[in-house]
Design an enzyme around this catalytic site. Sequence first.
Site, PDB file in Angstrom:
ATOM      1  N   TYR A 198      52.286 -13.087 -36.500  1.00  0.00           N
ATOM      2  CA  TYR A 198      51.461 -12.947 -35.312  1.00  0.00           C
ATOM      3  C   TYR A 198      50.436 -11.859 -35.614  1.00  0.00           C
ATOM      4  CZ  TYR A 198      50.549 -13.105 -30.257  1.00  0.00           C
ATOM      5  OH  TYR A 198      49.977 -13.253 -29.024  1.00  0.00           O
ATOM      6  N   LYS A 226      56.246 -43.430 -33.135  1.00  0.00           N
ATOM      7  CA  LYS A 226      55.428 -43.424 -34.350  1.00  0.00           C
ATOM      8  C   LYS A 226      55.487 -42.058 -35.034  1.00  0.00           C
ATOM      9  CE  LYS A 226      53.541 -47.570 -33.667  1.00  0.00           C
ATOM     10  NZ  LYS A 226      53.511 -48.699 -34.625  1.00  0.00           N
TER      11      LYS A 226
END
Length: 391
Positions: free
Chosen positions: A38, A93
């Site tokens: 971060y 998918k």
Amino acid sequence: MSATADPDDPILDLHVGGKLEVRATVPLRDREDLARVYTPGFTRVAERIARDPAAADRWSIRGNTIAIVTDGSAVSGLGDLGPLAALPVMEGKALLFKEFAGIDAFPLCLGTQDVDAIVDTVAHLEPTFGGIMLEDIAAPRCFEIEDRLRERLSIPVLHDDQHATAVAATAALINAAKAVGKELGELKVVVAGAGAAGTSTARLFMNIGVRRIVACDRQGALHRGRTDLTDVKRWFADHTNPDQETGPLRSVLVGADVFVGFVGRGVLDPEDLRTMADRPVVFALSNPHPEFLPHEVQDVVAILATGRSDLPNQIDCGLCYPGIFRGAFDAGVPSITEEMKVAAARAIAGLVDDEALGRGQIVPDIFDGVAPHVAKAVAEAAVVPGSTTLP
């Protein structure tokens, strides 16, 4: 509103909460990890990518991430169900991408069916994704969307319903011809349906040497004498049907070696198939209700294939798109070429050995290591000089 299980429907129960989640690939155990992944750590990566945009494929998720884009207008053979109903299909998918090719894919179900809006939206998302798969978008809108995105983007774009269907059907045709002892160049193939899947399938059949293809719509055979044709159907009239056959589907089916259906049940009766050539091959590819079921034609055809996973010889896009995109990513190419599609089809066909062919099996099982095999073939085809983009 919280999701709850449905004890009376195990399929719905399996889908509670969806089939996907986001997971971290790096540890976050303490403040040192936090500083690395971060702030301030990510600023170093951001500055590096700003200096060299190509570095984003290495230092971010972009190089291994697909956007699966739909407007919900042609959901898995069920029609215009809208973007919300399309979401479970797109999740499925994405699941195949991850499980078979190690690719992260995310469903993007758009709340518009406007071509300009879809193209602009997807184009604006290019910085996040390394590839775009268009899915369940109705024809003819899907053709324009794909063409415009391929021109506008510098990443691979593939319309699954067109090109992955075509690859799977072509692999099946290669093996079906072997199984019945016929040469590809000698086949007469009749295609019912001139939409996205029918068009791309016919083109790829031609690219492996099939010379005699007759396509039909509701008015019958597509030929040069017809004045009611769309641009897509005009392509059929100009490039297929070398003998310029006319008449309804039943009449042009006479003497055909192969029937490929994309139009659903009721277009033909099992008895109509008896007019085909010796040892006929039938690809009944409408989903979820194929033109024919095995028990209806078992004494009529030599080989039957459908798109359903609960029936033998499933011709399914899942055999293709994970490996095609994996190969494209591995090769670092900006587009899917015609050579890559043909290579994928031949790789899939090659996974069925002679013993299996003798039993009437013409496509491999999706769990038989198909995606890595396809990826290798596609990556090799991608670096061949002189490759051309999809027609």
